[in-house]
Design a protein around this motif. Structure first.
Motif, PDB file in Angstrom:
ATOM      1  N   UNK A 188       4.079   6.203   0.965  1.00 15.32           N
ATOM      2  CA  UNK A 188       2.966   5.315   0.162  1.00 15.32           C
ATOM      3  C   UNK A 188       3.145   3.861   0.419  1.00 15.32           C
ATOM      4  N   UNK A 189       4.039   3.437   0.687  1.00 15.15           N
ATOM      5  CA  UNK A 189       4.086   2.002   0.818  1.00 15.15           C
ATOM      6  C   UNK A 189       3.256   1.294   2.090  1.00 15.15           C
ATOM      7  N   UNK A 190       3.069   1.956   3.183  1.00 20.50           N
ATOM      8  CA  UNK A 190       2.133   1.321   4.254  1.00 20.50           C
ATOM      9  C   UNK A 190       0.976   0.999   3.609  1.00 20.50           C
ATOM     10  N   UNK A 191       0.187   1.782   3.182  1.00 18.18           N
ATOM     11  CA  UNK A 191      -1.183   1.277   2.639  1.00 18.18           C
ATOM     12  C   UNK A 191      -1.120   0.307   1.466  1.00 18.18           C
ATOM     13  N   UNK A 192       0.073   0.303   0.873  1.00 14.56           N
ATOM     14  CA  UNK A 192       0.193  -0.604  -0.433  1.00 14.56           C
ATOM     15  C   UNK A 192       0.417  -1.902   0.093  1.00 14.56           C
ATOM     16  N   UNK A 193       1.376  -2.069   1.264  1.00 17.51           N
ATOM     17  CA  UNK A 193       1.876  -3.412   1.558  1.00 17.51           C
ATOM     18  C   UNK A 193       0.587  -3.908   2.573  1.00 17.51           C
ATOM     19  N   UNK A 194      -0.304  -2.834   3.196  1.00 19.53           N
ATOM     20  CA  UNK A 194      -1.299  -3.468   3.800  1.00 19.53           C
ATOM     21  C   UNK A 194      -2.299  -4.142   3.033  1.00 19.53           C
ATOM     22  N   UNK A 195      -2.552  -3.736   1.912  1.00 24.46           N
ATOM     23  CA  UNK A 195      -3.652  -4.496   0.882  1.00 24.46           C
ATOM     24  C   UNK A 195      -2.881  -5.389   0.042  1.00 24.46           C
ATOM     25  N   UNK A 196      -1.805  -5.513  -0.172  1.00 21.48           N
ATOM     26  CA  UNK A 196      -1.099  -6.340  -0.931  1.00 21.48           C
ATOM     27  C   UNK A 196       0.256  -6.695  -0.395  1.00 21.48           C
ATOM     28  N   UNK A 197       0.290  -7.745   0.581  1.00 27.19           N
ATOM     29  CA  UNK A 197       1.292  -7.825   1.439  1.00 27.19           C
ATOM     30  C   UNK A 197       2.500  -9.145   1.072  1.00 27.19           C
ATOM     31  N   UNK A 198       1.787  -9.836   0.045  1.00 23.08           N
ATOM     32  CA  UNK A 198       2.621 -10.972  -0.863  1.00 23.08           C
ATOM     33  C   UNK A 198       2.596 -10.613  -2.215  1.00 23.08           C
ATOM     34  N   UNK A 199       3.736 -11.298  -2.974  1.00 24.13           N
ATOM     35  CA  UNK A 199       3.542 -11.471  -4.525  1.00 24.13           C
ATOM     36  C   UNK A 199       2.360 -11.861  -5.243  1.00 24.13           C
ATOM     37  N   UNK A 200       1.754 -12.903  -4.309  1.00 22.57           N
ATOM     38  CA  UNK A 200       0.403 -13.467  -4.945  1.00 22.57           C
ATOM     39  C   UNK A 200      -0.836 -12.459  -4.626  1.00 22.57           C
TER      40      UNK A 200
END
Length: 285
Positions: free
Chosen positions: A73-85
């Motif tokens: 699940x996380x590859x797509x998640x971090x591609x869209x939201x790479x930082x806390x901001x």
């Protein structure tokens, strides 16, 4: 007369086994740790991550699901939201949709939005490296904090998840049920330098051999040290069929495993039939 005595005395009664002393338990516990280190020299966190923020998010998502499901699940998640901001500014419904496969997605999305905003507003967009700071973040307890500290910052910590708690009770290290009390009891047995790797080894063993419902006792490397031997299948051939992941010749949970991992990388598709831990975790709570 002597002959009569010999006939009536019967076999000598076996001496009752003495209760294990605390020192004896500590010595046995450390032998178990050494045996597990030999069995799993490649033990590691089974969540894919590239930085502390990714590990923090992945660990929050791992509640009540498998690490495999999180890693898919996380590859797509971090591609869209790479930082806390980026994650703090996410549209809740869009974030929920991405993490839906991990279950409890509304509560998890709320935690991710909250911890991301806290990292942005209170910690300069960086994951803090102190337990006292980490546990102030929404959705982050001691277990998650210790995962992050031990694996992203090199700060020793004991991770008391479902598997760890089950095994240390089976090993007779403690009978405590509360995770914080389990953590304190085990911390008193081992030097701090061992805490992080001990956690990995015990969790690895719980996932691969010492399962909740059908422990593979006959395929276990620590049978002589375990007071719970016999709780599961003791026949070696039958027990071997209960093994999971690389011990069963199947992929592990990571899409990007470490170079020394002896098994295959997990598939990027949805979790398949060999991954039975969700049912295991549902039973164990």
């Amino acid at each position: 007369m002597a002959e009569s005595k010999a006939r009536t005395a019967g076999p000598r009664a076996a001496k009752p086994k003495k209760p294990e002393s605390h020192l004896g338990m500590v010595r046995r516990a450390r032998r178990i740790n050494r045996a597990l280190a030999e069995q799993y020299p490649y033990a590691h966190p089974e969540l894919d991550f590239d930085n502390p923020f990714q590990l923090l998010v992945a660990t929050v998502l791992s509640a009540q699901t498998t690490d495999l499901r999180v890693n898919q699940t996380t590859p797509a998640l971090f591609a869209k939201y790479p930082t806390p901001e980026d994650m703090a500014a996410a549209v809740p419904e869009e974030l929920e949709e991405i993490i839906r496969p991990t279950g409890f997605f509304r509560n998890k999305a709320k935690s991710l939005l909250g911890l991301s905003a806290a990292l942005r507003d209170d910690f300069g967009g960086e994951v803090p490296g102190r337990l006292a700071d980490l546990v102030t973040l929404p959705g982050v307890g001691r277990k998650t904090a210790n995962v992050v500290l031990g694996n992203a910052f090199g700060v020793p910590g004991i991770t008391v998840d479902t598997h760890f708690g089950r095994l240390v009770r089976r090993f007779g290290w403690t009978q405590e049920e509360d995770p914080e009390k389990v953590e304190a009891a085990v911390a008193a047995i081992f030097p701090k330098s061992e805490w992080t790797m001990l956690s990995h080894r015990v969790v690895f063993h719980g996932r691969r051999v010492c399962h909740s419902q059908k422990p593979a006792c006959g395929a276990c490397p620590i049978t002589a040290l375990c007071p719970s031997f016999g709780a599961g299948e003791t026949d070696p051939e039958k027990a071997a069929k209960l093994l999971k992941y690389e011990l069963a010749g199947k992929p592990g949970q990571r899409l990007r495993p470490p170079a020394d991992f002896p098994g295959e990388a997990a598939a990027r598709a949805e979790a398949d039939a060999h991954d039975g831990e969700v049912a295991d975790m549902a039973v164990a709570g």
